[in-house]
Design an enzyme around this catalytic site. Sequence first.
Site, PDB file in Angstrom:
ATOM      1  N   SER A 251      -7.740   1.504   7.614  1.00 51.82           N
ATOM      2  CA  SER A 251      -8.577   1.874   6.460  1.00 51.82           C
ATOM      3  C   SER A 251      -8.858   3.370   6.378  1.00 51.82           C
ATOM      4  O   SER A 251      -9.133   4.028   7.372  1.00 51.82           O
ATOM      5  CB  SER A 251      -9.906   1.129   6.522  1.00 51.82           C
ATOM      6  OG  SER A 251     -10.729   1.597   5.465  1.00 51.82           O
ATOM      7  N   LYS A 300     -12.686 -11.535   2.368  1.00 53.94           N
ATOM      8  CA  LYS A 300     -13.351 -11.361   1.074  1.00 53.94           C
ATOM      9  C   LYS A 300     -13.870 -12.666   0.464  1.00 53.94           C
ATOM     10  O   LYS A 300     -14.846 -12.651  -0.279  1.00 53.94           O
ATOM     11  CB  LYS A 300     -12.396 -10.672   0.095  1.00 53.94           C
ATOM     12  CG  LYS A 300     -12.133  -9.217   0.477  1.00 53.94           C
ATOM     13  CD  LYS A 300     -11.204  -8.524  -0.485  1.00 53.94           C
ATOM     14  CE  LYS A 300     -10.938  -7.104   0.004  1.00 53.94           C
ATOM     15  NZ  LYS A 300     -10.144  -6.319  -0.910  1.00 53.94           N
ATOM     16  N   ALA A 375      -2.808 -14.889  -3.135  1.00 53.25           N
ATOM     17  CA  ALA A 375      -3.975 -15.456  -3.815  1.00 53.25           C
ATOM     18  C   ALA A 375      -5.222 -15.367  -2.936  1.00 53.25           C
ATOM     19  O   ALA A 375      -6.137 -16.170  -3.055  1.00 53.25           O
ATOM     20  CB  ALA A 375      -3.685 -16.905  -4.196  1.00 53.25           C
ATOM     21  N   GLY A 377      -8.385 -12.661  -1.308  1.00 53.29           N
ATOM     22  CA  GLY A 377      -9.500 -11.962  -1.960  1.00 53.29           C
ATOM     23  C   GLY A 377      -9.048 -10.939  -2.988  1.00 53.29           C
ATOM     24  O   GLY A 377      -9.519 -10.933  -4.132  1.00 53.29           O
TER      25      GLY A 377
HETATM   26  O1  LIG Z   1      -9.398  -3.673  -0.450  1.00 55.70           O
HETATM   27  C1  LIG Z   1     -10.196  -2.844  -0.072  1.00 55.70           C
HETATM   28  C2  LIG Z   1      -9.801  -1.796   0.870  1.00 55.70           C
HETATM   29  C3  LIG Z   1     -10.639  -1.860   2.124  1.00 55.70           C
HETATM   30  O2  LIG Z   1     -10.376  -3.054   2.819  1.00 55.70           O
HETATM   31  C4  LIG Z   1     -10.220  -0.691   3.047  1.00 55.70           C
HETATM   32  O3  LIG Z   1      -9.115  -0.773   3.563  1.00 55.70           O
HETATM   33  O4  LIG Z   1     -10.967   0.265   3.216  1.00 55.70           O
HETATM   34  C5  LIG Z   1     -12.100  -1.808   1.739  1.00 55.70           C
HETATM   35  C6  LIG Z   1     -12.460  -2.959   0.817  1.00 55.70           C
HETATM   36  O5  LIG Z   1     -13.804  -2.871   0.420  1.00 55.70           O
HETATM   37  C7  LIG Z   1     -11.624  -2.901  -0.417  1.00 55.70           C
HETATM   38  O6  LIG Z   1     -11.900  -3.983  -1.255  1.00 55.70           O
END
Ligand SMILES: O=C1C[C@@](O)(C(=O)O)C[C@@H](O)[C@@H]1O
Length: 509
Positions: A251, A300, A375, A377
């Site tokens: 992330s 999610k 399919a 989140g």
């Molecule tokens: O899909 C994503 C990306 C995420 O998972 C990230 O990689 O920081 C953070 C989530 O809130 C967002 O919906």
Amino acid sequence: MGSLGVLTTSVMVCTPLMSQSVEQMVNDMFKAKAQGADVVELRLDCIKNFRPQQELQILLKNKPLPVQIVYRPRWQGGHYEGNERARLEALRLAIEMGADYIDIELKVAFDLMEEHRRTGSSSCKIIVSCFLDKKTSSEDDLSYLVAQMQSTGADIIKLVASATDITETARIFRLLSHCQVPLIAYSTGERGLISQLLGPKFGGVLVYGSIEGNSVPGLPTLDCLRQAYKVEYIDTHTKVYGLISKPVSHSKGPILHNPTFRYVGYNGIYVPMLVDDLKEFFSIYSSPDFAGFSVGIPYKEAVIEFCDEVHPLAQSIGAVNTIIRRPSDGKLVGYNTDCEASITAIEDALKVRSFTNGRASLPSLTGSLFVLVGAGGAGRALAFGAKSRGARVLVFDINFDRAKSLAKAVLGEARPFENLVSLQPGRGSILANATPIGMHPNTDRIPVAEATLGEYELVFDAVYTPRKTTLLKDAEAAGAITVSGVEMFLRQAVGQFNLFTGGKGIFAF
Ligand SMILES: O=C1C[C@@](O)(C(=O)O)C[C@@H](O)[C@@H]1O
């Protein structure tokens, strides 16, 4: 909105150096200093054929910043296998030669501390340490160990425990908050990473960071600590936000949210949280300090169960990617910022293509075929977004029941996953990948047959590491408009940021 954290002078950033030669160790000390370390930990036990008399002198003469000397024996997880007397002798020598800190293991600490007190005119500070191996220790065991270490008369005490689950790190935070003596305490591994990053909030005096290129799991880099997290600004009032996900290390959320918090003067920190068990997680981290969360794969949908309230859009989608702990009553409120983020990213790309082609009318998704792969989140958010714009949604997922259930919810159609390779969508269709296929490290995979890509007008990939996935490269080569997951990532993060800070419309696209 909160104010920026107070600059704390008490938190030190330390880099453990495990170089195999004295020359390399000296080089690495300079690198660590240049990258922002306040102090370095010299692991003498990692130096091959270490000769204390000569080599300690070289190390201590050339140190560009304060050093902690560690000569870790095998029985405490180190590499030193020799004679115990020689090891302790080397530590005594380091004190005499002007080391700033010496780290000694609890088992030998009473004798060494006694000796240090008797002879001691040196300004060397003694760190008494204890490493707990694999098995999880109870909170009582940890408190007992801390009390024992304290009773040695140590200047600083250090406790390192492994974490098999992120919730075990909460014990470390409680120890840090209650200890009477300066305490260095953390959990190791990726699940223990938050103990490093949040340590200063709970009273920790030292955070470890690695030099670039020497990454250690669970250890942030110096650059990350200094530039993204700005650990020196974390104080007891800092609100904690985290990304609940598994995996989580891909992330880019921390490098986006942390500098933005600071930019608007908000005293918050955003950290990756590798979570295995949602129930356990929410029951342990239930204090107002943990003010909000992003939710990533695969949680999610599952996370809805743990929200006290869910925003109607997120409720209808059946997926939450943002949670706020409402300050007035502590209740967890779930939102979805993915839906608008992904659909507006697709619409804007269509608009750009339409302008550059000089078309008079604005393109719309109405009536288009929207082929969705995945399919889960993110897929649910895309399907609901596409449906809201009047598209016909065709869903594929390796779990056919999951595909059918989403198709039903958006009045679309589901087909078995095996049919995807031979699907001929027809000109003008949209393809959206909402699976992790193509995500780092398995970047060469694509979810559809390459030969069919030429039929799509636009291809969107929710994967954003790498920025240009193989799917997007192939789609571009086939002439389609491509939309990177980075677009969705940024837009959902803006929505999230506004919810986190309560600052309506601080940022908007
Ligand atoms: O899909 C994503 C990306 C995420 O998972 C990230 O990689 O920081 C953070 C989530 O809130 C967002 O919906």
